[in-house]
Design a protein around this motif. Structure first.
Motif, PDB file in Angstrom:
ATOM      1  N   ARG A 119     -14.811 -15.940  46.550  1.00 38.01           N
ATOM      2  CA  ARG A 119     -15.297 -16.565  45.306  1.00 38.01           C
ATOM      3  C   ARG A 119     -14.958 -15.671  44.122  1.00 38.01           C
ATOM      4  O   ARG A 119     -15.406 -14.541  44.036  1.00 38.01           O
ATOM      5  N   ASP A 120     -14.173 -16.197  43.195  1.00 37.04           N
ATOM      6  CA  ASP A 120     -13.804 -15.416  42.009  1.00 37.04           C
ATOM      7  C   ASP A 120     -14.920 -15.406  40.968  1.00 37.04           C
ATOM      8  O   ASP A 120     -14.929 -14.577  40.070  1.00 37.04           O
ATOM      9  N   ASP A 121     -15.855 -16.376  41.088  1.00 33.80           N
ATOM     10  CA  ASP A 121     -16.837 -16.556  40.012  1.00 33.80           C
ATOM     11  C   ASP A 121     -18.208 -15.974  40.340  1.00 33.80           C
ATOM     12  O   ASP A 121     -19.187 -16.256  39.677  1.00 33.80           O
ATOM     13  N   LEU A 122     -18.295 -15.160  41.428  1.00 36.16           N
ATOM     14  CA  LEU A 122     -19.614 -14.637  41.816  1.00 36.16           C
ATOM     15  C   LEU A 122     -19.528 -13.147  42.143  1.00 36.16           C
ATOM     16  O   LEU A 122     -18.669 -12.711  42.910  1.00 36.16           O
ATOM     17  N   LEU A 123     -20.445 -12.383  41.548  1.00 38.38           N
ATOM     18  CA  LEU A 123     -20.484 -10.935  41.773  1.00 38.38           C
ATOM     19  C   LEU A 123     -21.782 -10.588  42.496  1.00 38.38           C
ATOM     20  O   LEU A 123     -22.865 -11.014  42.078  1.00 38.38           O
ATOM     21  N   ASP A 124     -21.673  -9.837  43.587  1.00 38.36           N
ATOM     22  CA  ASP A 124     -22.870  -9.367  44.299  1.00 38.36           C
ATOM     23  C   ASP A 124     -23.265  -7.996  43.754  1.00 38.36           C
ATOM     24  O   ASP A 124     -22.448  -7.062  43.761  1.00 38.36           O
ATOM     25  N   VAL A 125     -24.512  -7.894  43.288  1.00 39.32           N
ATOM     26  CA  VAL A 125     -25.002  -6.621  42.733  1.00 39.32           C
ATOM     27  C   VAL A 125     -26.170  -6.149  43.594  1.00 39.32           C
ATOM     28  O   VAL A 125     -27.160  -6.862  43.774  1.00 39.32           O
ATOM     29  N   TYR A 126     -26.034  -4.940  44.163  1.00 39.91           N
ATOM     30  CA  TYR A 126     -27.100  -4.348  44.983  1.00 39.91           C
ATOM     31  C   TYR A 126     -27.682  -3.164  44.229  1.00 39.91           C
ATOM     32  O   TYR A 126     -26.956  -2.221  43.888  1.00 39.91           O
ATOM     33  N   ALA A 127     -28.993  -3.229  43.950  1.00 37.69           N
ATOM     34  CA  ALA A 127     -29.604  -2.166  43.135  1.00 37.69           C
ATOM     35  C   ALA A 127     -30.932  -1.726  43.729  1.00 37.69           C
ATOM     36  O   ALA A 127     -31.645  -2.516  44.363  1.00 37.69           O
ATOM     37  N   HIS A 128     -31.236  -0.436  43.510  1.00 39.03           N
ATOM     38  CA  HIS A 128     -32.542   0.104  43.905  1.00 39.03           C
ATOM     39  C   HIS A 128     -33.307   0.512  42.666  1.00 39.03           C
ATOM     40  O   HIS A 128     -32.760   1.176  41.789  1.00 39.03           O
ATOM     41  N   MET A 129     -34.566   0.120  42.609  1.00 41.56           N
ATOM     42  CA  MET A 129     -35.436   0.567  41.540  1.00 41.56           C
ATOM     43  C   MET A 129     -36.378   1.620  42.139  1.00 41.56           C
ATOM     44  O   MET A 129     -37.009   1.374  43.161  1.00 41.56           O
ATOM     45  N   PHE A 130     -36.435   2.787  41.488  1.00 45.72           N
ATOM     46  CA  PHE A 130     -37.274   3.868  42.003  1.00 45.72           C
ATOM     47  C   PHE A 130     -38.528   4.014  41.160  1.00 45.72           C
ATOM     48  O   PHE A 130     -38.454   4.050  39.920  1.00 45.72           O
ATOM     49  N   VAL A 131     -39.690   4.091  41.832  1.00 48.16           N
ATOM     50  CA  VAL A 131     -40.944   4.419  41.159  1.00 48.16           C
ATOM     51  C   VAL A 131     -41.495   5.681  41.817  1.00 48.16           C
ATOM     52  O   VAL A 131     -40.963   6.134  42.836  1.00 48.16           O
ATOM     53  N   GLU A 132     -42.573   6.238  41.244  1.00 44.82           N
ATOM     54  CA  GLU A 132     -43.060   7.529  41.760  1.00 44.82           C
ATOM     55  C   GLU A 132     -44.140   7.400  42.828  1.00 44.82           C
ATOM     56  O   GLU A 132     -44.348   8.319  43.595  1.00 44.82           O
ATOM     57  N   ARG A 133     -44.880   6.254  42.825  1.00 46.96           N
ATOM     58  CA  ARG A 133     -46.005   6.146  43.755  1.00 46.96           C
ATOM     59  C   ARG A 133     -46.103   4.732  44.326  1.00 46.96           C
ATOM     60  O   ARG A 133     -45.698   3.765  43.676  1.00 46.96           O
ATOM     61  N   PRO A 134     -46.680   4.603  45.523  1.00 47.88           N
ATOM     62  CA  PRO A 134     -46.839   3.273  46.127  1.00 47.88           C
ATOM     63  C   PRO A 134     -47.625   2.315  45.220  1.00 47.88           C
ATOM     64  O   PRO A 134     -47.355   1.116  45.179  1.00 47.88           O
TER      65      PRO A 134
END
Length: 306
Positions: free
Chosen positions: A232-247
């Motif tokens: 698919r030329d029209d779709l981008l897969d983005v994998y990201a992690h968001m980091f926080v400091e505490r549960p």
């Protein structure tokens, strides 16, 4: 022919940066000057963590804006890193814009920064009175006078990034102080930040808006991978992690039944699609990185270098 060569010689190009205490409208101002969203803007202070460069292209000049984090008295290792980043930036630019909002009285933070700027002897400083759309004519006049008493500035310009008022005057004043030089960037690009960094900043912005005042600035985002979907030329897969400091912070970001995280993901995805001009599938995961703001190793891993 003489005219052509003299006009070519007068092309100016160089670097400018905006400084000011947190949340005085530096990123919004840069976005307005550049005319595209390249630095994140949030209603919370201390959201800009990287020196993102925006580029203003004019027929006779090129202004490269380095948007620095707000100068403040550091309380954590991250704060110290940010401040050393700001001060090293100040010595490398051709002109500095010192931002003070029109609608707030001058305080200790503004004076602290004015003192720091006084030590940067060789670089001209243009004072920028921001957020003029939120102030009366009387407030603006009083603020211009108050700012003039802080230091001997090269110029003092009142502007509104929201309405665009006097942005052209500010652009002229900054460009006037650049050296004669051919363009530093060609091809009309608006920023030299890698796309992954910009995407990470957009996700972070969406997360900060999503959690309102419940979280301090303990969110970092790392984009692990951005790849076009196979076939698919029209779709981008983005994998990201968001980091926080505490549960407990992780629970706040996720929200009841995951509703808040879903909202953050959907707002971030729209912004990323607007930036990249393509459909995006966003895979966003949250991880706890204990006290990362105070840990040199984790700071390095999350992109904040010594």
């Amino acid at each position: 022919m003489g005219d052509v060569s003299s006009s070519a010689a007068e092309f100016r190009a160089g670097f400018a940066c905006f400084v000011g205490r947190p949340n005085v409208g530096k990123s919004t101002l840069m976005n307005a000057l550049v005319g595209a969203k390249v630095a994140i803007t949030s209603s919370k202070p201390q959201t800009t963590r990287r020196a993102i460069r925006g580029i203003v292209n004019r027929p006779d000049s090129q202004l490269v804006i380095v948007d620095t984090p707000g100068l403040h008295r550091p309380r954590t290792l991250l704060g110290e890193r940010l401040d050393s980043l700001v001060l090293s930036t100040l010595t490398e630019v051709d002109v500095i814009g010192f931002c003070v909002p029109a609608n707030e009285p001058i305080g200790k933070g503004d004076r602290f920064i004015a003192e720091k700027l006084a030590a940067v002897k060789k670089t001209p400083v243009v004072a920028v009175v921001t957020k003029c759309d939120l102030a009366t004519h009387e407030q603006i006049a009083a603020q211009l006078l108050a700012v003039s008493r802080l230091a001997d500035f090269a110029a003092i310009i009142p502007v509104s990034a929201e309405s665009g008022d006097r942005l052209d005057v500010l652009g002229d004043q900054l460009i006037e102080r650049l050296p004669e030089s051919p363009p530093l960037y060609v091809g009309g690009e608006l920023t030299d930040e890698p796309e992954q960094v910009l995407v990470g900043e957009l996700i972070r912005e969406a997360a900060l808006e999503g959690v309102r005042d419940e979280l301090p600035h303990s969110i970092a985002v790392v984009v692990e991978e951005m790849t076009p979907r196979e076939g698919r030329d029209d779709l981008l897969d983005v994998y990201a992690h968001m980091f926080v400091e505490r549960p407990s912070q992780k629970a706040i970001v996720i929200g009841p039944k995951g509703a808040r995280l879903k909202d953050v993901g959907s707002r971030a995805r729209k912004q990323i699609e607007a930036l990249l001009g393509t459909h995006v599938y966003l895979d966003l995961r949250i991880k706890v990185a204990k006290d990362w703001q105070r840990d040199p190793k984790q700071l390095r891993r999350l992109g904040f270098y010594d």
